[in-house]
Design an enzyme around this catalytic site. Sequence first.
Site, PDB file in Angstrom:
ATOM      1  N   LYS A 113      19.244  56.759  74.912  1.00  0.00           N
ATOM      2  CA  LYS A 113      19.855  57.634  73.900  1.00  0.00           C
ATOM      3  C   LYS A 113      21.387  57.519  73.940  1.00  0.00           C
ATOM      4  CE  LYS A 113      16.482  59.950  71.738  1.00  0.00           C
ATOM      5  NZ  LYS A 113      15.335  59.110  72.026  1.00  0.00           N
ATOM      6  N   LYS A 195       8.443  49.312  71.626  1.00  0.00           N
ATOM      7  CA  LYS A 195       7.195  50.051  71.376  1.00  0.00           C
ATOM      8  C   LYS A 195       7.176  50.620  69.962  1.00  0.00           C
ATOM      9  CE  LYS A 195       9.112  54.383  73.023  1.00  0.00           C
ATOM     10  NZ  LYS A 195       8.950  55.657  73.672  1.00  0.00           N
ATOM     11  N   LYS A 198       8.245  56.869  66.536  1.00  0.00           N
ATOM     12  CA  LYS A 198       8.177  57.756  65.371  1.00  0.00           C
ATOM     13  C   LYS A 198       9.357  57.542  64.426  1.00  0.00           C
ATOM     14  CE  LYS A 198       6.031  61.643  67.642  1.00  0.00           C
ATOM     15  NZ  LYS A 198       6.958  61.812  68.786  1.00  0.00           N
TER      16      LYS A 198
HETATM   17  P1  TYM Z   1       6.450  61.460  72.187  1.00  0.00           P
HETATM   18  O1  TYM Z   1       6.448  62.551  71.188  1.00  0.00           O
HETATM   19  O2  TYM Z   1       7.452  60.374  72.052  1.00  0.00           O
HETATM   20  O3  TYM Z   1       5.035  60.762  72.215  1.00  0.00           O
HETATM   21  C1  TYM Z   1       3.820  61.488  72.360  1.00  0.00           C
HETATM   22  C2  TYM Z   1       2.854  60.705  73.214  1.00  0.00           C
HETATM   23  O4  TYM Z   1       2.630  59.403  72.646  1.00  0.00           O
HETATM   24  C3  TYM Z   1       2.857  58.403  73.643  1.00  0.00           C
HETATM   25  N1  TYM Z   1       3.434  57.204  73.006  1.00  0.00           N
HETATM   26  C4  TYM Z   1       2.971  55.953  73.175  1.00  0.00           C
HETATM   27  N2  TYM Z   1       1.956  55.477  73.895  1.00  0.00           N
HETATM   28  C5  TYM Z   1       1.725  54.143  73.838  1.00  0.00           C
HETATM   29  N3  TYM Z   1       2.448  53.277  73.067  1.00  0.00           N
HETATM   30  C6  TYM Z   1       3.489  53.731  72.318  1.00  0.00           C
HETATM   31  N4  TYM Z   1       4.156  52.882  71.540  1.00  0.00           N
HETATM   32  C7  TYM Z   1       3.798  55.115  72.353  1.00  0.00           C
HETATM   33  N5  TYM Z   1       4.734  55.898  71.751  1.00  0.00           N
HETATM   34  C8  TYM Z   1       4.498  57.167  72.161  1.00  0.00           C
HETATM   35  C9  TYM Z   1       3.830  59.030  74.634  1.00  0.00           C
HETATM   36  O5  TYM Z   1       3.707  58.430  75.899  1.00  0.00           O
HETATM   37  C10 TYM Z   1       3.382  60.466  74.632  1.00  0.00           C
HETATM   38  O6  TYM Z   1       2.332  60.662  75.555  1.00  0.00           O
HETATM   39  N6  TYM Z   1       8.630  63.482  76.192  1.00  0.00           N
HETATM   40  C11 TYM Z   1       7.398  63.420  75.430  1.00  0.00           C
HETATM   41  C12 TYM Z   1       6.943  64.756  74.889  1.00  0.00           C
HETATM   42  C13 TYM Z   1       6.677  65.811  75.897  1.00  0.00           C
HETATM   43  C14 TYM Z   1       5.632  65.848  76.855  1.00  0.00           C
HETATM   44  C15 TYM Z   1       5.774  67.085  77.531  1.00  0.00           C
HETATM   45  C16 TYM Z   1       4.626  64.959  77.196  1.00  0.00           C
HETATM   46  C17 TYM Z   1       7.401  66.965  76.051  1.00  0.00           C
HETATM   47  N7  TYM Z   1       6.841  67.737  77.026  1.00  0.00           N
HETATM   48  C18 TYM Z   1       4.911  67.438  78.576  1.00  0.00           C
HETATM   49  C19 TYM Z   1       3.762  65.324  78.243  1.00  0.00           C
HETATM   50  C20 TYM Z   1       3.899  66.543  78.905  1.00  0.00           C
HETATM   51  C21 TYM Z   1       7.639  62.521  74.252  1.00  0.00           C
HETATM   52  O7  TYM Z   1       8.727  62.334  73.794  1.00  0.00           O
HETATM   53  O8  TYM Z   1       6.490  62.070  73.655  1.00  0.00           O
END
Ligand code: TYM
Length: 332
Positions: A113, A195, A198
């Site tokens: 970031k 990867k 979003k």
């Molecule tokens: P976020 O919102 O970016 O993504 C949500 C979940 O999707 C998974 N993910 C992926 N898995 C495989 N390949 C990809 N290209 C890919 N892109 C996203 C992420 O690993 C995630 O599981 N920090 C977290 C959100 C969060 C969270 C939490 C997760 C906040 N509090 C507590 C677990 C527990 C995040 O930004 O996920």
Amino acid sequence: MSKEIVLSGIRPTGNLHLGNYFGAVRNWVNMQTEFDCYYCIVDWHSLTTHPDTKELRHNVLRMLSELVASGLDPEKCVLYVQSDVPEIAELYLYLNMMAYKGELEKTTTFKDKVRSHPENINAGLLTYPVLQSADILIHRALKVPVGKDQAQHLEMCRNFAERFNHRYGEVFPLPQAFNYGNDLIKIMSLDGNGKMSKSENQMNTLYLADNDELIRKKIMKAKTDSGPTAPNSLKPDYIENLFGLMQLVSAADTIEKFEHDFNSCVIRYGDMKKQLAEDMVKFMSPIRNKATEIENDKAFLSRIIKTGSEKARASAQKTIKLVRDAVGVNYI
Ligand code: TYM
């Protein structure tokens, strides 16, 4: 015997994509019956990158609709929005004292970031893993179904929990990242660069909201090359990724045919992508249509959010009591 507790979260920063689905949400759905599951739309986390908050309401409701359309059942799991549970913010405060500036600055997501948005290096971004740890520890969760990109945050969460336990007494079990297969999953972007995500790389990411034509268009544009020149060659990343996507949505004999064609150097990537596109459309369109139906039922969505927040708060309040007692900030 009580079931093990599961927590996971997702940021409402855009539509759900295949990486979210196969990296995390598919596990969330499968875990619903076996475990005591809490799933959270983490709107506070999304504020760290300063989005236009006029979109927040729409994004949260769309995300909720897509999660339910993907198979989450609000009767079987607790589905809620982070900002409805103020106890998370209190725990975040205590955990901030367990987190050191140096380790936060070294976090990969923070460094990314800083590189991509040097104009917005705020303290919320720096302590993002602490807030994520509070999400997990507020329910004293043991299992956290996430994709591979979250492994470092989970390790930090265990460190913060361990330091808290060491300083104030055992309150938190140490949570682990979880995937039903053994390895955590990473779905690559269709151009093979990084990867699926979003917000970045939108033409190379498949969103559950994409219409059939767009799904076909994106897959047909996915990166390939002129094909292997020697039998049984190693696949380049971007080709491996196409086979990986096939593994997720295509029939076994289809995959076998293209594996065979690859290994004997007669593969036609155009045909492979056409097949993958059709299988992907078949997989994705029912979820998209269902999500749109759910999104139009505002009363249903409000009920889910209300019930979810009540259940999540009940669990969070129990933990906060333990935490306050352990820290010693309880004077009545
Ligand atoms: P976020 O919102 O970016 O993504 C949500 C979940 O999707 C998974 N993910 C992926 N898995 C495989 N390949 C990809 N290209 C890919 N892109 C996203 C992420 O690993 C995630 O599981 N920090 C977290 C959100 C969060 C969270 C939490 C997760 C906040 N509090 C507590 C677990 C527990 C995040 O930004 O996920």
